[in-house]
Design a protein around this motif. Sequence first.
Motif, short mmCIF file in Angstrom:
data_model
loop_
_atom_site.label_atom_id
_atom_site.label_comp_id
_atom_site.label_asym_id
_atom_site.label_seq_id
_atom_site.Cartn_x
_atom_site.Cartn_y
_atom_site.Cartn_z
N UNK A 1 -4.49 -8.37 -46.15
CA UNK A 1 -4.77 -7.62 -47.37
C UNK A 1 -3.59 -6.72 -47.72
N UNK A 2 -2.97 -6.12 -46.71
CA UNK A 2 -1.80 -5.27 -46.95
C UNK A 2 -0.66 -6.07 -47.57
N UNK A 3 -0.45 -7.29 -47.09
CA UNK A 3 0.60 -8.15 -47.63
C UNK A 3 0.32 -8.47 -49.09
N UNK A 4 -0.94 -8.81 -49.41
CA UNK A 4 -1.31 -9.12 -50.80
C UNK A 4 -1.10 -7.92 -51.70
N UNK A 5 -1.53 -6.75 -51.24
CA UNK A 5 -1.35 -5.53 -52.04
C UNK A 5 0.13 -5.22 -52.24
N UNK A 6 0.95 -5.44 -51.21
CA UNK A 6 2.38 -5.19 -51.33
C UNK A 6 3.02 -6.15 -52.34
N UNK A 7 2.60 -7.41 -52.33
CA UNK A 7 3.11 -8.37 -53.30
C UNK A 7 2.73 -7.98 -54.72
N UNK A 8 1.50 -7.51 -54.91
CA UNK A 8 1.06 -7.06 -56.23
C UNK A 8 1.85 -5.82 -56.66
N UNK A 9 2.14 -4.93 -55.71
CA UNK A 9 2.93 -3.75 -56.02
C UNK A 9 4.34 -4.15 -56.45
N UNK A 10 4.90 -5.16 -55.79
CA UNK A 10 6.24 -5.65 -56.16
C UNK A 10 6.24 -6.19 -57.58
N UNK A 11 5.19 -6.92 -57.95
CA UNK A 11 5.09 -7.46 -59.31
C UNK A 11 4.98 -6.34 -60.34
N UNK A 12 4.20 -5.31 -60.03
CA UNK A 12 4.06 -4.19 -60.95
C UNK A 12 5.37 -3.42 -61.07
#
Length: 290
Positions: A5-16
Amino acid sequence: MSTAIAVILALCAAAANALSSVLQRRAARTVPPDREFSPAVVWSQVRQPAWMAGIGALILAFLLQAGALSLAGLTLVQPILVIELPFTMFIVRWMFKTRLGRREWLAVLSMTAGLAVLLSAANPSSGEQIPDTADWLLSTAATAGGVAWLVAAARIGRGAHRPALLGVASGACFAFTAALMKESTRVLAENPAALLTTWPVYAMVAAGITALFLLQYALHSGTLVVVQPALTVTDPVASIVYGVALFDDSIRLGPWVIPELAGVALVFYGSVKLSQSPHIRRKGTQQPAR
């Protein structure tokens, strides 16, 4: 499961963050050159819809990053954020209907492979250490001193040196902000009512605002070709240092340092090549017709 979940959230943060970078750069191009190193740089952009939208995307990235840091350590979360630049390319492609060439795809592959090599070799794991006051004072002094030196050197520098130094300073501040964010999420988890009565959250806000100002100055004084690679590499590298020093995160050393440095080199190479892309240099930053 929490790591995934942390990896997914980090990827979404990178996109934002990528969306925020594109929008902020568009707004930065409207600032007169005589306003460098002035609060007017930010004030003049507040009235730009693109800048406000970019700040909204930055706030979303902040919340996603905080969620990731509440589940994993700095040494895992922050390096993932280097994927911001490939995301920037894809956003530019989507917004401006451009096609990616062979150079862009190779650069994306280089950054992705570099990140995979770095994380695989480092095998980062979150520590359980809670930094004490002395740890925070020492890290704050080291960060403030280093950033002050970089800004002073940038002010007397010319050409590409100025945006590069400011990019490094901004990256260091963003990394320190992430460290304070990690501490704030710990306080929030242990005692939500105490969050606004403890210092980490206010220090995080101050460090984040400083990083944002430095980024605006960097973008105003140079192009993404110079700023983005410096920012992209400094943030995760500094974050790994903070993670190990403050929270006792662990990474593999010894012979593993060689592939880790190779991963960083691939990330840097891909970052430079993507920043040189005409899609980012022109399409991603040009202003709409008036």
